[in-house]
Design an enzyme around this catalytic site. Structure first.
Site, PDB file in Angstrom:
ATOM      1  N   MET A  92      11.832  23.958   4.454  1.00  0.00           N
ATOM      2  CA  MET A  92      11.100  23.243   3.396  1.00  0.00           C
ATOM      3  C   MET A  92      12.026  22.600   2.365  1.00  0.00           C
ATOM      4  O   MET A  92      11.848  21.443   1.987  1.00  0.00           O
ATOM      5  CB  MET A  92      10.124  24.194   2.687  1.00  0.00           C
ATOM      6  CG  MET A  92       9.223  23.471   1.695  1.00  0.00           C
ATOM      7  SD  MET A  92       8.142  24.570   0.776  1.00  0.00           S
ATOM      8  CE  MET A  92       7.054  25.173   2.054  1.00  0.00           C
ATOM      9  N   LYS A 130       0.841  -1.206   0.000  1.00  0.00           N
ATOM     10  CA  LYS A 130       0.000   0.000   0.000  1.00  0.00           C
ATOM     11  C   LYS A 130       0.872   1.251   0.000  1.00  0.00           C
ATOM     12  O   LYS A 130       2.073   1.185   0.287  1.00  0.00           O
ATOM     13  CB  LYS A 130      -0.920  -0.025   1.222  1.00  0.00           C
ATOM     14  CG  LYS A 130      -0.179  -0.064   2.560  1.00  0.00           C
ATOM     15  CD  LYS A 130      -1.097  -0.435   3.722  1.00  0.00           C
ATOM     16  CE  LYS A 130      -0.316  -0.499   5.027  1.00  0.00           C
ATOM     17  NZ  LYS A 130      -1.136  -1.007   6.147  1.00  0.00           N
ATOM     18  N   ARG A 178     -10.887  -0.620  14.129  1.00  0.00           N
ATOM     19  CA  ARG A 178     -10.616   0.272  13.010  1.00  0.00           C
ATOM     20  C   ARG A 178     -11.575  -0.158  11.905  1.00  0.00           C
ATOM     21  O   ARG A 178     -12.521   0.515  11.595  1.00  0.00           O
ATOM     22  CB  ARG A 178      -9.158   0.071  12.588  1.00  0.00           C
ATOM     23  CG  ARG A 178      -8.427   1.304  12.225  1.00  0.00           C
ATOM     24  CD  ARG A 178      -6.924   1.081  12.097  1.00  0.00           C
ATOM     25  NE  ARG A 178      -6.498  -0.055  11.299  1.00  0.00           N
ATOM     26  CZ  ARG A 178      -5.331  -0.129  10.673  1.00  0.00           C
ATOM     27  NH1 ARG A 178      -4.489   0.888  10.722  1.00  0.00           N
ATOM     28  NH2 ARG A 178      -4.979  -1.205  10.001  1.00  0.00           N
ATOM     29  N   TYR A 224      15.816  29.404  10.496  1.00  0.00           N
ATOM     30  CA  TYR A 224      14.699  30.094  11.138  1.00  0.00           C
ATOM     31  C   TYR A 224      14.803  29.955  12.651  1.00  0.00           C
ATOM     32  O   TYR A 224      15.172  28.885  13.159  1.00  0.00           O
ATOM     33  CB  TYR A 224      13.374  29.469  10.698  1.00  0.00           C
ATOM     34  CG  TYR A 224      13.040  29.698   9.247  1.00  0.00           C
ATOM     35  CD1 TYR A 224      12.857  30.980   8.744  1.00  0.00           C
ATOM     36  CD2 TYR A 224      12.894  28.617   8.397  1.00  0.00           C
ATOM     37  CE1 TYR A 224      12.533  31.173   7.406  1.00  0.00           C
ATOM     38  CE2 TYR A 224      12.567  28.802   7.059  1.00  0.00           C
ATOM     39  CZ  TYR A 224      12.384  30.088   6.569  1.00  0.00           C
ATOM     40  OH  TYR A 224      12.071  30.267   5.261  1.00  0.00           O
TER      41      TYR A 224
HETATM   42  C1  LIG Z   1      -0.359  -2.005   6.812  1.00  0.00           C
HETATM   43  C2  LIG Z   1      -0.963  -3.307   7.174  1.00  0.00           C
HETATM   44  C3  LIG Z   1      -0.166  -4.467   7.277  1.00  0.00           C
HETATM   45  C4  LIG Z   1       1.345  -4.442   7.198  1.00  0.00           C
HETATM   46  O1  LIG Z   1       1.835  -4.033   8.453  1.00  0.00           O
HETATM   47  P1  LIG Z   1       3.410  -3.904   8.750  1.00  0.00           P
HETATM   48  O2  LIG Z   1       3.454  -3.540  10.192  1.00  0.00           O
HETATM   49  O3  LIG Z   1       3.905  -2.811   7.870  1.00  0.00           O
HETATM   50  O4  LIG Z   1       4.038  -5.200   8.452  1.00  0.00           O
HETATM   51  C5  LIG Z   1      -0.802  -5.678   7.474  1.00  0.00           C
HETATM   52  N1  LIG Z   1      -2.147  -5.749   7.607  1.00  0.00           N
HETATM   53  C6  LIG Z   1      -2.938  -4.644   7.566  1.00  0.00           C
HETATM   54  C7  LIG Z   1      -4.409  -4.787   7.726  1.00  0.00           C
HETATM   55  C8  LIG Z   1      -2.379  -3.387   7.352  1.00  0.00           C
HETATM   56  O5  LIG Z   1      -3.158  -2.291   7.315  1.00  0.00           O
END
Ligand SMILES: *Cc1c(COP(=O)(O)O)cnc(C)c1O
Length: 391
Positions: free
Chosen positions: A328, A48, A148, A270
């Protein structure tokens, strides 16, 4: 290796302010290691958010070459990007069946939705694709403690009874997600496993999947049928507080735009952070717009809850501290200890990589490797090393 996709090719190397290098051989080695640790389960891969910021295409190609056959993304368009590099794989989408229109993306890419709610179930029953033998194939996410996403235990029970009669859906994979996998002794892990196992029994035809990267190292029953490593593939330590078994995959280097000398008592960046000694400064053309977090600013900058000394770069065999606030487009490094002639304009300072582990930089910035990787900007020139696949 240069890539034909402009996003993956990145900025023009002659003028880019920084360089992102992705070592696909290290990625492949990490996948092999995680697959071995997952045995007897099958290791999938979570890709992802553009493969945690490193580029979906080359990452997926390298993983397909290692035999990975199950990919997980967050959103349907990410799934289509994976499909372009993995024509045969199962591609699961965690959270993207927002509306009936979304179903057309799944059909186009032969993507498999992870159904999380009553609404998801209804949309997929009405609009899911069908390959003749398996009507409306999908995964089900069952809630075991994260709150979630996921179907409640009650809903899962009703669904199992209904679907046994109607056969409207073909659940191929049952998933849940661990809340505390990186704390091996946390009682939540076992509680979630037990709830999950009880719920999986409702869907005897489907495979099960619970472990993310950290979950793989809980071992045993946590492995279920399929594991879902993400961050460890990209080099982050899956179990914090232990020696990292993963190889570093992503390196970031910032180009030096200017070198200057500022006497003690002068100020930098800054907020005018004062210098306590005569200082040689490397001014690099990379900043928080490139994902080098402002919270990694140097010692004495009062904006950070992270490590008090701030982030470090690495150049000429030495760690060099960030000076003053990260801005930035520009970050300053104290290179005094390298001697006057060690560096030239146009040289590069490592911000992250073999000498500055991703987890170390993340903790210097008060965050985690996940956030650091996925916020890497799009102004870098990009290099993909190894991988062997055609580009
Ligand atoms: C992002 C995610 C993972 C992978 O998790 P990692 O800690 O990066 O290995 C696995 N399952 C779900 C549902 C996720 O959202």
């Amino acid at each position: 290796m240069t890539h034909s996709d402009p996003h993956l090719r990145g900025a023009d190397p002659r003028v880019a302010g920084g360089r992102l290098t992705v070592d696909l051989d290290a990625l492949a080695a990490n996948y092999r290691f995680l697959a071995e640790q997952s045995t007897p389960a099958e290791a999938g891969a979570v890709v992802k958010a553009d493969a945690y910021g490193l580029g979906t295409g080359p990452v997926v190609e390298a993983l397909v070459a290692e035999g990975c056959r199950k990919f997980f993304v967050a959103l349907p368009e990410e799934g289509l990007a994976v499909r372009a590099s993995a024509p045969e794989a199962d591609i699961y989408v965690f959270n993207g069946l927002f509306s009936p229109e979304a179903a057309s993306f799944y059909r186009e890419g032969r993507l498999l939705p992870v159904l999380n709610s009553q609404s998801d179930l209804a949309i997929w029953e009405a609009h899911g694709w069908d390959d003749g033998e398996t009507p409306r194939p999908c995964a089900l996410h069952l809630e075991t403690g994260m709150n979630r996403l996921g179907l409640s235990a009650e809903r899962a029970n009703v669904l199992a009874q209904e679907n046994a009669l109607t056969g409207a859906l073909t659940p191929r994979l049952i998933i849940s997600h661990l809340a505390c996998a990186d704390s091996p002794d946390h009682p939540m892990n076992r509680q979630q496993l037990e709830s999950f196992q009880a719920l999986c029994a409702l869907f005897p035809g489907a495979e099960s999947s619970l472990a993310n990267s950290a979950g793989i190292f809980l071992g045993g029953e946590f492995l279920c049928d399929v594991t879902r490593p993400g961050v460890a593939l990209y080099g982050s330590n899956p179990v914090s507080g232990t020696t990292n078994p993963m190889r570093p995959v992503a390196s970031v280097h910032a180009r030096i735009a200017q070198l200057r000398h500022v006497p003690a008592g002068g100020t930098v960046s800054y907020g005018a952070t004062p210098l306590s000694r005569d200082t040689r400064i490397a001014v690099t053309a990379t900043g928080y717009a490139d994902g080098y977090h402002r919270s990694g600013s140097g010692a004495g900058v009062p904006l950070r809850s992270a490590l008090p000394e701030g982030a470090h770069g690495f150049v000429g065999g030495r760690r060099v501290p960030v000076l003053g606030r990260v801005t930035m487009d520009i970050t300053l490094f104290d290179v005094t200890d390298l001697g006057p002639d060690a560096l030239q304009v146009g040289d590069f300072i490592e911000l992250m990589g073999p000498n500055v582990p991703v987890d170390e930089l993340a903790s210097a910035c008060g965050t985690i490797s996940y956030e650091l990787l996925t916020s890497l900007g799009h102004r870098f020139e990009r290099h993909y090393l190894g991988g062997g696949g055609p580009v």
